[in-house]
Design an enzyme around this catalytic site. Structure first.
Site, short mmCIF file in Angstrom:
data_model
loop_
_atom_site.label_atom_id
_atom_site.label_comp_id
_atom_site.label_asym_id
_atom_site.label_seq_id
_atom_site.Cartn_x
_atom_site.Cartn_y
_atom_site.Cartn_z
N LEU A 158 6.24 15.61 35.18
CA LEU A 158 6.89 16.66 34.43
C LEU A 158 5.80 17.64 34.01
O LEU A 158 4.70 17.21 33.63
CB LEU A 158 7.59 16.10 33.18
CG LEU A 158 8.76 15.15 33.40
CD1 LEU A 158 9.27 14.61 32.06
CD2 LEU A 158 9.89 15.82 34.16
N ASP A 159 6.06 18.94 34.06
CA ASP A 159 5.02 19.89 33.68
C ASP A 159 4.78 19.83 32.17
O ASP A 159 5.54 19.21 31.42
CB ASP A 159 5.36 21.30 34.17
CG ASP A 159 6.62 21.88 33.55
OD1 ASP A 159 6.77 21.82 32.32
OD2 ASP A 159 7.46 22.41 34.30
N ARG A 160 3.73 20.48 31.74
CA ARG A 160 3.30 20.37 30.34
C ARG A 160 4.39 20.79 29.37
O ARG A 160 4.55 20.21 28.29
CB ARG A 160 2.04 21.24 30.11
CG ARG A 160 1.39 21.02 28.73
CD ARG A 160 0.17 21.91 28.57
NE ARG A 160 0.53 23.28 28.30
CZ ARG A 160 0.80 23.77 27.09
NH1 ARG A 160 0.78 22.96 26.02
NH2 ARG A 160 1.10 25.03 26.92
N THR B 243 7.61 20.59 29.74
CA THR B 243 8.86 19.84 29.88
C THR B 243 8.73 18.49 29.21
O THR B 243 7.72 17.80 29.35
CB THR B 243 9.22 19.64 31.37
OG1 THR B 243 9.35 20.93 31.99
CG2 THR B 243 10.54 18.89 31.52
#
Length: 203
Positions: A43-45, A47
């Site tokens: 998951l990106d930072r 999210t």
């Protein structure tokens, strides 16, 4: 014996083992002293939400390899206007910059329309600070999206194609397994793939 953990990834940490700038998801598992643990997907930072951590490499691959097309469900808040044509465009598939193939069909549910000011209470402080230059009556909308891919920042890039901006994104399920809502951001629990948390027990 393999180990499996359900983790509520918080906003602001990166899905990596090491990072020179931000905390990582693996920082939360240092106490286990298990160097074989790895995140299942990423998951990106910006999210938050459901992320599995395991030392079972085969299960990790089964959950993340594109051929298995695992459904992933996210709740979102976005700025802009989502009309029926934009929704259909996204659901049918769009060509993202730098890609040579359309995104796979997805499903979008729209819950309700709001404004940036009304959405403030649901936004991470960092996002609110970055959004304050917009008009407070700027249209916003809440919804849920189901995808079967995991391209880099895919949902954010998809919405940008129809001139909408994702300002909050939370994964709530993967392959029919729902995040335990008792887990607060940054918390995790030992878990087993044979277990499942149905949506009926959450909403």
């Amino acid at each position: 014996m393999f180990h499996y953990y359900m983790f509520h990834k918080p906003y602001g940490c990166v899905t990596a083992r090491k990072d020179d700038t931000f905390p990582t998801v693996m920082d939360y598992f240092k106490e286990l002293n298990n160097p074989d643990l790895s995140p299942v997907g990423r998951l990106d930072r910006e999210t938050e939400g459901l992320l599995f951590i395991t030392d079972d490499g085969k299960w990790n691959q089964k959950m993340t390899h594109p051929d298995y097309r695992k459904e992933k469900v996210y709740e979102f808040i976005a700025l802009g206007i989502m009309d029926s044509q934009k929704r259909k465009t996204l659901e049918d598939g769009v060509l993202l910059p730098g890609d040579d193939r359309l995104t796979k069909p997805c499903k979008i549910e729209l819950h309700y329309v709001s404004t940036l000011l009304e959405a403030k209470q649901d936004l991470p402080p960092e996002v609110w600070e970055a959004s304050k230059h917009n008009r407070m009556d700027h249209p916003a909308f809440y919804g849920r999206i189901t995808i079967t891919e995991g391209r880099k920042r895919q949902i954010r890039r998809m919405f940008k194609k129809v001139r909408c901006l994702i300002v909050y994104l939370k994964r709530i399920s993967c392959d029919g397994i729902f995040l335990d809502e008792e887990l607060k951001p940054g918390q995790w629990k030992e878990w087993n793939p044979s277990d499942s948390i149905s949506e009926e027990n959450i909403f």
